[in-house]
Design a protein around this motif. Structure first.
Motif, mmCIF file in Angstrom:
data_model
loop_
_atom_site.group_PDB
_atom_site.id
_atom_site.type_symbol
_atom_site.label_atom_id
_atom_site.label_comp_id
_atom_site.label_asym_id
_atom_site.label_seq_id
_atom_site.Cartn_x
_atom_site.Cartn_y
_atom_site.Cartn_z
ATOM 1 N N LEU A 90 28.917 29.368 63.466
ATOM 2 C CA LEU A 90 28.839 28.680 62.183
ATOM 3 C C LEU A 90 28.374 29.614 61.079
ATOM 4 O O LEU A 90 28.866 29.568 59.946
ATOM 5 C CB LEU A 90 27.890 27.484 62.298
ATOM 6 C CG LEU A 90 28.426 26.252 63.043
ATOM 7 C CD1 LEU A 90 27.330 25.211 63.189
ATOM 8 C CD2 LEU A 90 29.626 25.657 62.314
ATOM 9 N N ARG A 91 27.408 30.482 61.395
ATOM 10 C CA ARG A 91 26.918 31.423 60.395
ATOM 11 C C ARG A 91 28.016 32.400 59.984
ATOM 12 O O ARG A 91 28.156 32.756 58.806
ATOM 13 C CB ARG A 91 25.714 32.181 60.947
ATOM 14 C CG ARG A 91 24.954 32.979 59.892
ATOM 15 C CD ARG A 91 23.728 33.638 60.475
ATOM 16 N NE ARG A 91 22.731 32.648 60.892
ATOM 17 C CZ ARG A 91 22.401 32.398 62.157
ATOM 18 N NH1 ARG A 91 23.002 33.085 63.138
ATOM 19 N NH2 ARG A 91 21.500 31.503 62.464
ATOM 20 N N ALA A 92 28.831 32.827 60.946
ATOM 21 C CA ALA A 92 29.933 33.741 60.629
ATOM 22 C C ALA A 92 30.932 33.076 59.697
ATOM 23 O O ALA A 92 31.477 33.718 58.791
ATOM 24 C CB ALA A 92 30.619 34.191 61.908
ATOM 25 N N ARG A 93 31.171 31.769 59.901
ATOM 26 C CA ARG A 93 32.127 31.072 59.056
ATOM 27 C C ARG A 93 31.542 30.696 57.704
ATOM 28 O O ARG A 93 32.247 30.665 56.700
ATOM 29 C CB ARG A 93 32.647 29.837 59.790
ATOM 30 C CG ARG A 93 33.681 30.216 60.858
ATOM 31 C CD ARG A 93 33.707 29.279 62.035
ATOM 32 N NE ARG A 93 34.670 29.767 63.025
ATOM 33 C CZ ARG A 93 34.412 30.762 63.887
ATOM 34 N NH1 ARG A 93 33.230 31.371 63.884
ATOM 35 N NH2 ARG A 93 35.330 31.164 64.742
ATOM 36 N N ALA A 94 30.236 30.425 57.690
ATOM 37 C CA ALA A 94 29.604 30.045 56.428
ATOM 38 C C ALA A 94 29.358 31.236 55.527
ATOM 39 O O ALA A 94 29.506 31.145 54.297
ATOM 40 C CB ALA A 94 28.288 29.326 56.711
ATOM 41 N N HIS A 95 28.984 32.382 56.106
ATOM 42 C CA HIS A 95 28.567 33.523 55.294
ATOM 43 C C HIS A 95 29.441 34.762 55.480
ATOM 44 O O HIS A 95 29.447 35.629 54.605
ATOM 45 C CB HIS A 95 27.120 33.894 55.626
ATOM 46 C CG HIS A 95 26.163 32.759 55.493
ATOM 47 N ND1 HIS A 95 25.829 32.200 54.282
ATOM 48 C CD2 HIS A 95 25.471 32.054 56.433
ATOM 49 C CE1 HIS A 95 24.969 31.222 54.462
ATOM 50 N NE2 HIS A 95 24.729 31.097 55.754
ATOM 51 N N MET A 683 25.540 37.425 56.386
ATOM 52 C CA MET A 683 24.912 36.671 57.471
ATOM 53 C C MET A 683 23.454 37.095 57.638
ATOM 54 O O MET A 683 22.574 36.264 57.898
ATOM 55 C CB MET A 683 25.701 36.888 58.765
ATOM 56 C CG MET A 683 27.146 36.409 58.673
ATOM 57 S SD MET A 683 28.191 36.946 60.052
ATOM 58 C CE MET A 683 27.451 36.016 61.381
ATOM 59 N N LEU A 684 23.189 38.391 57.477
ATOM 60 C CA LEU A 684 21.801 38.857 57.509
ATOM 61 C C LEU A 684 21.021 38.293 56.335
ATOM 62 O O LEU A 684 19.870 37.846 56.481
ATOM 63 C CB LEU A 684 21.784 40.390 57.469
ATOM 64 C CG LEU A 684 22.314 41.124 58.702
ATOM 65 C CD1 LEU A 684 22.516 42.610 58.385
ATOM 66 C CD2 LEU A 684 21.359 40.974 59.881
ATOM 67 N N GLN A 685 21.630 38.295 55.168
ATOM 68 C CA GLN A 685 20.947 37.789 53.975
ATOM 69 C C GLN A 685 20.665 36.291 54.112
ATOM 70 O O GLN A 685 19.622 35.812 53.654
ATOM 71 C CB GLN A 685 21.802 38.070 52.740
ATOM 72 C CG GLN A 685 21.936 39.559 52.423
ATOM 73 C CD GLN A 685 22.998 39.847 51.383
ATOM 74 O OE1 GLN A 685 23.968 39.108 51.257
ATOM 75 N NE2 GLN A 685 22.818 40.914 50.629
ATOM 76 N N ALA A 686 21.581 35.544 54.754
ATOM 77 C CA ALA A 686 21.359 34.119 54.944
ATOM 78 C C ALA A 686 20.177 33.847 55.863
ATOM 79 O O ALA A 686 19.556 32.779 55.787
ATOM 80 C CB ALA A 686 22.622 33.462 55.511
#
Length: 710
Positions: A90-95, A683-686
């Motif tokens: 999900l994080r990969a798709r969101a960010h 993704m790191l920043q998120a």
């Protein structure tokens, strides 16, 4: 070869926490059982049952611990790991901008969580597609306008540079790149290749530029400009530059400035040669002229010169004549080297002449010619059009034929007609006139003299009359050869966000998106640098302000100084013949070190590649002490230990396709690594990992994976 090496990922903290929870539950169960047994023993007080109590207690304790461990294993396998995989996806798709469908892990304890996550990911993808579709037309229009502007600026012959208030490069075109340093490509030419966010004074001497910059800033006039003469750092080129200060805008630490550059090295050299020639010939003419003057003064006026005086006069006249001939020869050579005359196509000249003559109401037919000539096209067109008008006005012709024919190294431009011949004296009279009334000081003879040629009338076959003008440096206009891979790119390179970029004094406090990175990869003869394996190819590219700079690429083959095993050739396709004549690791390493100056290095399994470079630091003459990030560790931070962290697996998770022909090439793998890093960055920043210091702290939690390079 770094991309096909896998390393286990570090243990995510969430798994440790759940393990501690289950361990606490197990120990609590054992403690509760022990308390129950102790209570029963106190009530019974039967010594013969002590062994049974002890055996039962041990059996129960091991049973509780075993069941607890089994429960933790099931929970970890069917809940924690699948939930972590869903969260990372999900994080990969969101960010990270990944649009491919979410692969739902088969884990029944998650219940509806996995399908719900897949539905959320699908909804996000559809919403993103809808937004992108709504703005696609305007984006395409803006992209088209941007591309046109870039092409226009790329074809400007003047070098154009835009610098920030801190003298960092924000914009440069291909002409500027060719003037101030080595162009992109192989990167092995002398000098540092231009790069965004690099200091201008790495390329040009600072004194004249700083003086002009400070002087213009002090005026406070946005329209003021200053002409300066500056040199490249190595002194190889002298450039004439015009500087203009940008308007001071809010958010800028200091206003930037624009430099337009013109290479005047050849002009200054030609001027120096002309001055030297003038000085030499003046000196050579002065002595015989003075001698002649002295001899004539002692000779009585109206009387014949004595024999010995007559001989002296003749000798001095010969010296003077030889000096004049030598001056004419050197002038002719200098004129042949004059580069002010640009190549002109014969068809273009013929079409221009036809237009000028037809504008006077005359009829003209033209032929075709594949020749290119170095000449001043407008001057040649003006001269022949002027002569055609004069011929027609004299009643010698009413229609003309234009042709250009090849004769050795000459192109013979002929203007022909049917009618009476043209007398030489009349032609010479017309040549004394200015062909262009707007330039009354330039005659036809001046044009001929400037081209080092002459013109004459002649009679051709079948009685056709014509005038013939030979032009030098003729050659056939063939098809343009394919560009060399290391040729200087004419594309413009820019990032205007650098104008108001804030500088951080400490690297650890610098936001990840504001750092400059160099992503690199190597291909080698094998996997063991300590046992003599060497690099056979290096490639690198730059990321500035969170964006990959398309025009700033480094790539070179490297002569390893040893045989390339057939097994390695099957992997990367590089043979012994391909590296013959390539630079050794000392030259290639120095070029890479220059390319990576002031940057953070990024590689996939960086210790492998760095080991090959660091063992040759003495020969290279520089230390690779750059800060280093490793995408293996970054992948572990983002996705956790349970995932495969090879380059192929990482790119597959992030929706990055590596063309088969680019896989296991240094540039292809470096490009894939850069793409993976740029997708993992948001993704790191998120996750709240915003600065270089923060990402190092996270990477150090995974220090058992790779040697900590920082």
């Amino acid at each position: 070869m770094a991309g096909n090496r896998t390393v286990a990922a570090a243990r995510p903290q969430i798994r440790l926490r759940f393990f501690l929870v289950f361990a606490a539950l197990g120990l609590a169960g054992v403690a509760a059982m022990a308390a129950g047994l102790a209570l029963g023993w106190n009530r019974l007080r039967t010594p013969e049952l002590s062994g049974a109590f002890l055996q039962g207690g041990l059996f129960g304790a091991f049973g509780i611990l075993g069941l607890t461990l089994w429960g933790w294993y099931l929970f970890d396998s069917h809940v924690v790991r699948p939930a972590g995989a869903v969260a990372a996806a999900l994080r990969a798709r969101a960010h990270g901008g990944v649009d491919q469908a979410l692969e739902v892990p088969a884990a029944w304890p998650l219940g509806d969580l996995a399908p719900a996550a897949a539905a959320a990911a699908q909804a996000l993808a559809e919403a993103r597609a809808a937004v992108q579709g709504a703005g696609a037309r305007e984006t395409a229009h803006l992209a088209s306008e941007k591309h046109r502007l870039e092409r226009l600026l790329a074809d400007v012959e003047l070098g154009v540079i835009l610098c920030s208030g801190r003298d960092q490069l924000v914009f440069y075109n291909g002409a500027a790149a060719a003037m101030i340093g080595a162009g992109p490509g192989q990167g092995l030419a002398p000098g540092l290749a231009p790069g965004l966010d690099r200091a201008l004074f790495d390329y040009l001497r600072a004194g004249p530029i700083r003086d002009a910059r400070d002087r213009l800033r002090a005026t406070g006039d946005d329209h003021a400009a200053s002409d300066i003469l500056c040199a490249t750092v190595g002194g190889a080129r002298v450039l004439a530059a015009r500087m203009r200060i940008l308007p001071d805008e809010a958010g800028m630490e200091a206003p930037g400035y624009v430099l337009t550059l013109r290479d005047v090295t050849a002009d200054l050299a030609a001027e120096a040669r002309r001055d030297a020639l003038l000085a030499e010939m003046t000196d050579r003419l002065r002595r015989p002229a003075a001698n002649l003057q002295a001899l004539l003064e002692v000779l009585p006026e109206g009387e014949a010169a004595p024999r010995d005086l007559d001989g002296a006069l003749r000798a001095e006249v010969r010296v003077l004549t030889d000096a004049v001939r030598e001056l004419a020869r050197q002038q002719e050579e200098a004129r042949a080297e004059d580069m002010r005359h640009t190549p002109a196509r014969a068809t273009d000249l013929l079409d221009g002449l036809r237009a000028r003559i037809e504008a006077q109401g005359r009829t003209v037919t033209t032929g075709q010619s594949p020749l290119l000539m170095r000449c001043n096209g407008p001057e040649v067109i003006a001269l022949l059009a002027h002569l055609a008008v004069r011929i027609a006005d004299q009643g010698l012709a009413t229609a003309f034929r234009l042709a250009i024919e090849e004769e050795g190294a000459l192109a013979l431009l002929r203007l022909g007609w049917t009618g009476a011949p043209l007398p030489v004296a009349r032609l010479e009279g017309w040549l004394a006139e200015p062909p262009d009334p707007a330039i009354p000081t330039m005659t036809g003879q001046d044009i001929l003299h400037g081209h080092g040629t002459e013109i004459w009338p002649e009679t051709g076959a079948q009685g056709e009359q014509r005038i013939c003008l030979p032009l030098r440096s003729a050659r056939h206009a063939g098809q343009r050869p394919p560009p060399l891979t290391h040729a200087v790119s004419r594309a413009v390179v820019y990032d205007f966000d650098l104008l108001d970029k804030t500088r951080h004094s400490a690297l650890a406090e610098t936001p990840l998106s504001e750092l400059t990175y160099v992503v690199f990869d190597t291909e080698t003869t094998g996997l063991l640098p300590a046992e003599g394996d060497e690099i056979v190819q290096i490639a690198a590219l730059r990321i500035v302000n969170g964006r990959r700079v398309a025009g700033e690429v480094f790539e070179t083959l490297v002569d390893p100084g040893r045989a390339i095993p057939a097994l390695s050739t099957r992997v990367h396709g590089i043979t012994q013949q391909m590296v013959a004549g390539a630079p050794d690791i000392a030259g290639a390493g120095r070029a890479l070190h220059d390319f990576a100056r002031g940057s953070v290095l990024i590689a996939h399994n960086a210790p492998f590649d760095m080991a090959f470079l660091r063992r040759h630091e003495a020969a290279i003459g520089a230390r690779f002490d750059h800060p280093v990030l490793d995408t293996v560790l970054l992948s572990a931070v983002v996705f956790g230990r349970q995932e495969d962290h090879s380059l192929d697996a990482l790119c597959a998770r992030l929706g990055i396709t590596i063309p088969e022909e680019d896989r296991h090439t240094a540039l292809g793998d470096a490009g894939a690594t850069a793409g993976a890093f740029l997708r993992m960055l948001p993704m790191l920043q998120a996750r709240g990992i915003l600065t270089f210091g923060a990402v190092l702290a996270e990477m150090r939690r995974h220090g058992r994976l790779l040697k900590d390079l920082n």
